[in-house]
Design a protein around this motif. Structure first.
Motif, mmCIF file in Angstrom:
data_model
loop_
_atom_site.group_PDB
_atom_site.id
_atom_site.type_symbol
_atom_site.label_atom_id
_atom_site.label_comp_id
_atom_site.label_asym_id
_atom_site.label_seq_id
_atom_site.Cartn_x
_atom_site.Cartn_y
_atom_site.Cartn_z
ATOM 1 N N TYR A 138 -19.620 2.656 -51.693
ATOM 2 C CA TYR A 138 -19.309 2.273 -53.068
ATOM 3 C C TYR A 138 -20.445 2.592 -54.037
ATOM 4 C CZ TYR A 138 -15.010 -0.147 -51.761
ATOM 5 O OH TYR A 138 -13.737 -0.439 -51.327
ATOM 6 N N LEU A 139 -21.680 2.596 -53.569
ATOM 7 C CA LEU A 139 -22.785 2.893 -54.482
ATOM 8 C C LEU A 139 -22.768 4.357 -54.894
ATOM 9 C CD1 LEU A 139 -25.096 1.408 -55.854
ATOM 10 C CD2 LEU A 139 -26.603 2.189 -54.026
ATOM 11 N N LEU A 140 -22.498 5.247 -53.952
ATOM 12 C CA LEU A 140 -22.385 6.668 -54.299
ATOM 13 C C LEU A 140 -21.142 6.909 -55.136
ATOM 14 C CD1 LEU A 140 -23.614 9.467 -54.000
ATOM 15 C CD2 LEU A 140 -22.322 9.753 -51.876
ATOM 16 N N LEU A 141 -20.073 6.186 -54.832
ATOM 17 C CA LEU A 141 -18.870 6.246 -55.674
ATOM 18 C C LEU A 141 -19.213 5.864 -57.107
ATOM 19 C CD1 LEU A 141 -15.321 4.937 -54.843
ATOM 20 C CD2 LEU A 141 -16.438 4.151 -56.924
ATOM 21 N N TYR A 142 -20.064 4.850 -57.255
ATOM 22 C CA TYR A 142 -20.474 4.408 -58.586
ATOM 23 C C TYR A 142 -21.214 5.518 -59.335
ATOM 24 C CZ TYR A 142 -22.434 1.342 -62.191
ATOM 25 O OH TYR A 142 -22.776 0.768 -63.392
ATOM 26 N N ALA A 143 -22.023 6.295 -58.608
ATOM 27 C CA ALA A 143 -22.715 7.419 -59.246
ATOM 28 C C ALA A 143 -21.709 8.429 -59.792
ATOM 29 C CB ALA A 143 -23.660 8.083 -58.243
ATOM 30 N N GLY A 144 -20.687 8.768 -58.991
ATOM 31 C CA GLY A 144 -19.636 9.654 -59.478
ATOM 32 C C GLY A 144 -18.857 9.036 -60.621
ATOM 33 N N TRP A 145 -18.635 7.742 -60.529
ATOM 34 C CA TRP A 145 -17.915 6.999 -61.575
ATOM 35 C C TRP A 145 -18.621 7.135 -62.915
ATOM 36 C CZ3 TRP A 145 -13.427 4.239 -60.450
ATOM 37 C CH2 TRP A 145 -12.966 3.329 -61.403
ATOM 38 N N ALA A 198 -21.048 0.650 -47.478
ATOM 39 C CA ALA A 198 -20.236 1.688 -46.835
ATOM 40 C C ALA A 198 -18.791 1.237 -46.682
ATOM 41 C CB ALA A 198 -20.819 2.040 -45.474
ATOM 42 N N PHE A 199 -17.856 2.180 -46.896
ATOM 43 C CA PHE A 199 -16.433 1.856 -46.807
ATOM 44 C C PHE A 199 -16.073 1.248 -45.455
ATOM 45 C CE2 PHE A 199 -15.467 5.520 -49.958
ATOM 46 C CZ PHE A 199 -15.713 4.685 -51.026
ATOM 47 N N GLY A 200 -16.528 1.882 -44.377
ATOM 48 C CA GLY A 200 -16.115 1.450 -43.047
ATOM 49 C C GLY A 200 -16.394 -0.013 -42.774
ATOM 50 N N PRO A 201 -17.675 -0.451 -42.818
ATOM 51 C CA PRO A 201 -17.980 -1.863 -42.554
ATOM 52 C C PRO A 201 -17.343 -2.825 -43.551
ATOM 53 C CG PRO A 201 -19.958 -0.520 -42.393
ATOM 54 C CD PRO A 201 -18.892 0.354 -42.964
ATOM 55 N N VAL A 266 -6.509 1.820 -54.348
ATOM 56 C CA VAL A 266 -5.913 2.205 -53.056
ATOM 57 C C VAL A 266 -6.990 2.321 -51.982
ATOM 58 C CG1 VAL A 266 -4.617 3.997 -51.847
ATOM 59 C CG2 VAL A 266 -3.949 3.330 -54.163
ATOM 60 N N ARG A 267 -8.137 2.900 -52.312
ATOM 61 C CA ARG A 267 -9.224 2.999 -51.343
ATOM 62 C C ARG A 267 -9.667 1.615 -50.887
ATOM 63 N NH1 ARG A 267 -10.775 6.201 -47.673
ATOM 64 N NH2 ARG A 267 -10.942 8.040 -49.038
ATOM 65 N N SER A 268 -9.620 0.638 -51.781
ATOM 66 C CA SER A 268 -10.040 -0.730 -51.471
ATOM 67 C C SER A 268 -8.866 -1.584 -51.015
ATOM 68 C CB SER A 268 -10.708 -1.356 -52.699
ATOM 69 O OG SER A 268 -11.728 -0.534 -53.214
ATOM 70 N N GLY A 269 -7.834 -0.955 -50.486
ATOM 71 C CA GLY A 269 -6.616 -1.669 -50.122
ATOM 72 C C GLY A 269 -6.846 -2.836 -49.192
ATOM 73 N N ALA A 270 -7.768 -2.706 -48.238
ATOM 74 C CA ALA A 270 -8.012 -3.805 -47.296
ATOM 75 C C ALA A 270 -8.495 -5.056 -48.023
ATOM 76 C CB ALA A 270 -9.038 -3.369 -46.251
ATOM 77 N N TRP A 491 1.550 11.244 -43.999
ATOM 78 C CA TRP A 491 0.230 11.883 -44.103
ATOM 79 C C TRP A 491 -0.831 10.846 -44.476
ATOM 80 C CZ3 TRP A 491 -3.165 15.762 -43.598
ATOM 81 C CH2 TRP A 491 -4.198 15.899 -44.532
ATOM 82 N N LEU A 492 -0.498 9.954 -45.415
ATOM 83 C CA LEU A 492 -1.461 8.958 -45.882
ATOM 84 C C LEU A 492 -1.487 7.697 -45.021
ATOM 85 C CD1 LEU A 492 -0.971 9.067 -49.768
ATOM 86 C CD2 LEU A 492 -2.884 9.985 -48.467
ATOM 87 N N GLU A 493 -0.495 7.514 -44.182
ATOM 88 C CA GLU A 493 -0.344 6.256 -43.449
ATOM 89 C C GLU A 493 -1.599 5.822 -42.697
ATOM 90 O OE1 GLU A 493 2.722 4.130 -40.265
ATOM 91 O OE2 GLU A 493 3.017 6.215 -40.888
ATOM 92 N N PRO A 494 -2.337 6.718 -42.010
ATOM 93 C CA PRO A 494 -3.533 6.247 -41.302
ATOM 94 C C PRO A 494 -4.579 5.618 -42.215
ATOM 95 C CG PRO A 494 -2.885 8.418 -40.509
ATOM 96 C CD PRO A 494 -2.060 8.141 -41.728
ATOM 97 N N VAL A 495 -4.581 5.961 -43.497
ATOM 98 C CA VAL A 495 -5.570 5.412 -44.429
ATOM 99 C C VAL A 495 -4.996 4.239 -45.218
ATOM 100 C CG1 VAL A 495 -7.104 5.914 -46.374
ATOM 101 C CG2 VAL A 495 -6.629 7.684 -44.657
ATOM 102 N N THR A 496 -3.780 4.396 -45.726
ATOM 103 C CA THR A 496 -3.204 3.391 -46.626
ATOM 104 C C THR A 496 -2.281 2.408 -45.926
ATOM 105 O OG1 THR A 496 -1.295 4.803 -47.163
ATOM 106 C CG2 THR A 496 -3.276 5.061 -48.506
ATOM 107 N N GLY A 497 -1.822 2.745 -44.733
ATOM 108 C CA GLY A 497 -0.786 1.933 -44.106
ATOM 109 C C GLY A 497 0.558 2.232 -44.730
#
Length: 631
Positions: A138-145, A198-201, A266-270, A491-497
């Motif tokens: 998310y911090l690197l995402l913020y830089a792009g943001w 990090a997205f994963g943890p 959507v990326r933060s769906g969890a 196609w998106l199901e593994p990421v978004t459900g």
């Protein structure tokens, strides 16, 4: 293949660096360099896409770690990328549509003396958006943001000699900073809660975290999404952003900035899945914005601002779908991609019309342009049919899936959401048909300007029409390809459900209802604008119409709620500063100055005065001593 991920960002970033620092020697070829580097990024994206297709579902997440950005004990931030099905979808959209917009800009900006700088800004925009969607934390995402915010400011205010453009750029920048506060707070909460960005943890631990904390994080993420995606209450900047060159409008609305908020949710769906209250707020924001933007689009005579209201409304559909969770995530992205085709086509078509009409934007001064600009008419018309949900075009599939997902929410809430989206579909058909009729049908309504120059509408050059043709093809066929055997959702199901919910109505019923309201919207617009001449000057209209022309008084509300109180607060603070703070400081200074002046009179330099003072002092001491002895 992982080594190619960073090159997706590096290619346009190199273009921005070279074009913005290379000087005038690049003026003659800089636009082609910028276009070539954007296309290079697209070619790399296609290569990576086919590589992902060749992998098993569980092996479609690629990582590339470049270096440790902030290596501090207990605080680790990396420059690292993550490419999966979701980010791959965005990369293809950003680079594909972005490259077409670069090519279109070659013709559109042909006579602009600062064209090289414009293409540098376009490359910077692509690089920032790619960094945003490829970041693995998310911090690197913020830089792009923030990079996207900077690039949008530079492009919206590109014609900075025009006061309205400069004001619009400043407005977009300030409103988006409000949203950015939400993202920064969310990242801080993530670090204090999970100990990482990090997205994963973060996403894997969300289900085990307290609901209150996740609700706070979700609401802050939503605030950020509202800023970038122009959702209520941070939507006021989008219409004014049309002061920038038309290719900028297409890039912002179709492939980059306004899609960032949907990506974030959507990326933060969890997080949202585990915070139902935050998820409900997402739904409400999407539903309100969906209708809000459609009403604004119905009343605008400026072709670009009418399309801006449309974008606000269509992003509302996506945000609402994202708020539905696994029922709607995949279809929110599906509509985002199809919207990228037809909305880019509509904006580029609007730019083509303006190109042939001496930059006139008032649709009431168009009329009958289909015979003068046949390619623009056909490509714009196909994008129009796609956005209103004409059967078997791209918008028909993606929007119907979102409406069905709304009904699948179940219960009273499902019926309300489905009905709101059907109302939005009717309004979409109305305002888009209005745009078509005012622009391409009827009698010509243009007149000579104040200098006696009359527009001579003509078709745009090939560098502008070729991108429009490609986008029209996507507007026609993308939805069918995505919906075939639910290929896009899977196609998106593994990421978004993916969940199907429990809808009280079937897909067929939803499609019939959506088509019916579409026909009603088209018919209402035809009765109003197709059967009688449109006046060159818009009639006053009802209060609702007048309010819609002023963006449903959003600026008036912001002024009353924030600007005026802020002004009075500032004046109050200035008064306190001048009267109280400065008064105390100046009063003390004056007191010490006066005391010093009086004491200074004693030090006059005359020996006789000092002798008299000493004699007087001694006399006083003797008198006091004698008095004390007597007592």
């Amino acid at each position: 293949m992982e080594s190619l991920i960073g090159l997706l960002v590096a290619a346009p970033l190199l273009g921005a660096l070279v074009l913005l620092t290379g000087g005038r020697r690049l003026d003659r070829a800089g636009h082609w360099l910028g276009t070539a580097l954007a296309a290079t990024s697209f070619v790399l994206a296609v290569v990576l896409f086919f590589d992902l297709l060749g992998r098993a579902d569980g092996d479609r997440t690629l990582h590339q770690h470049l270096f440790s950005w902030v290596p501090v004990a207990g605080f680790q931030a990396d420059i690292a990328f993550q490419l999966d099905q979701l980010s791959m979808t965005f990369v293809l959209l950003i680079t594909g549509v972005g490259s077409l917009i670069h090519l279109y800009s070659v013709g559109y900006m042909e006579h602009d003396p600062r064209r090289r700088r414009f293409f540098g800004y376009l490359n910077l925009f692509l690089a920032a958006m790619l960094l945003l969607v490829l970041a693995d934390n998310y911090l690197l995402l913020y830089a792009g943001w923030e990079g996207v915010g900077l690039a949008s400011y530079l492009l919206i205010g590109f014609w900075q000699d025009r006061p309205r453009a400069a004001t619009a750029a400043k407005k977009a920048f300030i409103v988006n900073r409000v949203g950015d506060i939400g993202l920064s707070i969310a990242i801080m909460l993530m670090f204090t809660t999970f100990g990482t960005f990090a997205f994963g943890p973060v996403l894997s631990s969300a289900a085990e975290t307290g609901e209150g904390t996740l609700t706070a994080i979700g609401l802050m993420l939503l605030l950020a999404a509202c800023g970038k995606s122009a959702q209520v209450p941070l939507q006021s900047w989008l219409g004014d952003a049309m002061e920038g060159p038309t290719p900028v409008s297409a890039l912002i609305h179709a492939a980059t900035m306004v899609t960032a908020g949907v990506y974030l949710v959507v990326r933060s769906g969890a997080i949202f899945n585990a915070a139902p209250d935050a998820q409900t707020v997402v739904i409400v924001v999407g539903a309100v914005t969906l209708v809000f933007g459609a009403i604004v689009g119905c009343a605008k005579d400026d072709i670009k601002k009418a399309l801006a209201g449309s974008t606000m409304s269509q992003i509302g559909y996506m945000m609402l779908a994202a708020g539905l969770g696994p029922i709607g995530y995949a279809f929110a992205i599906m509509h985002l991609v199809t919207h990228g085709f037809f909305k880019a086509g509509l904006f580029l078509g609007a730019g083509s019309v303006m190109h042939g009409m001496n930059d006139e934007v008032d649709m009431r001064k168009y009329g009958g342009l289909r015979t003068y600009m046949p390619v623009t008419f056909i490509t714009f018309g196909l994008a129009y049919l796609a956005i209103i949900g004409f059967p078997y075009l791209s918008g028909f599939f993606s929007k119907d899936e979102i409406i069905y997902a709304g009904f699948a929410k179940g219960g009273t809430q499902g019926w309300i959401l489905g009905s709101v989206m059907l109302l939005g579909a009717a309004l979409t058909a109305y305002y888009m048909t209005r745009i078509m009729l005012l622009t391409f049908f009827g009698e010509k309504r243009w007149q000579p300007d104040a200098h006696g120059h009359e527009p001579h509408p003509h078709e745009s050059p090939a560098t502008m029409t070729i991108p429009m043709i490609v986008l029209a093809i996507g507007s026609v066929g993308a939805g069918f390809a995505f919906n075939l055997n639910e290929s896009f959702a899977h196609w998106l199901e593994p990421v978004t459900g993916l969940a199907h919910g429990d809808s009280p109505v079937g897909h067929g019923t939803v499609s019939l209802a959506a088509t019916a309201v579409m026909v009603i919207g088209v018919g209402a617009a035809y009765l109003q604008y197709g059967r009688r001449p449109a006046p060159v000057v818009a009639p006053a209209g009802s209060f609702v119409t007048r309010a819609a022309r002023r963006d449903l008084l959003q600026d008036d509300f912001n002024h009353a709620a924030f600007v005026t109180p802020g002004t009075y607060l500032t004046r109050g603070l200035v008064y306190v500063d001048h009267k109280l703070v400065d008064g105390v400081v100046n009063g003390l200074a004056a007191a010490f100055g006066g005391l010093s002046g009086r004491l200074r009179r004693v030090q006059n330099g005359y020996a006789r005065s000092y002798a008299v003072s000493m004699f007087g002092g001694a006399a006083v001491l003797i008198a006091v001593t004698l008095l004390m002895r007597a007592v």
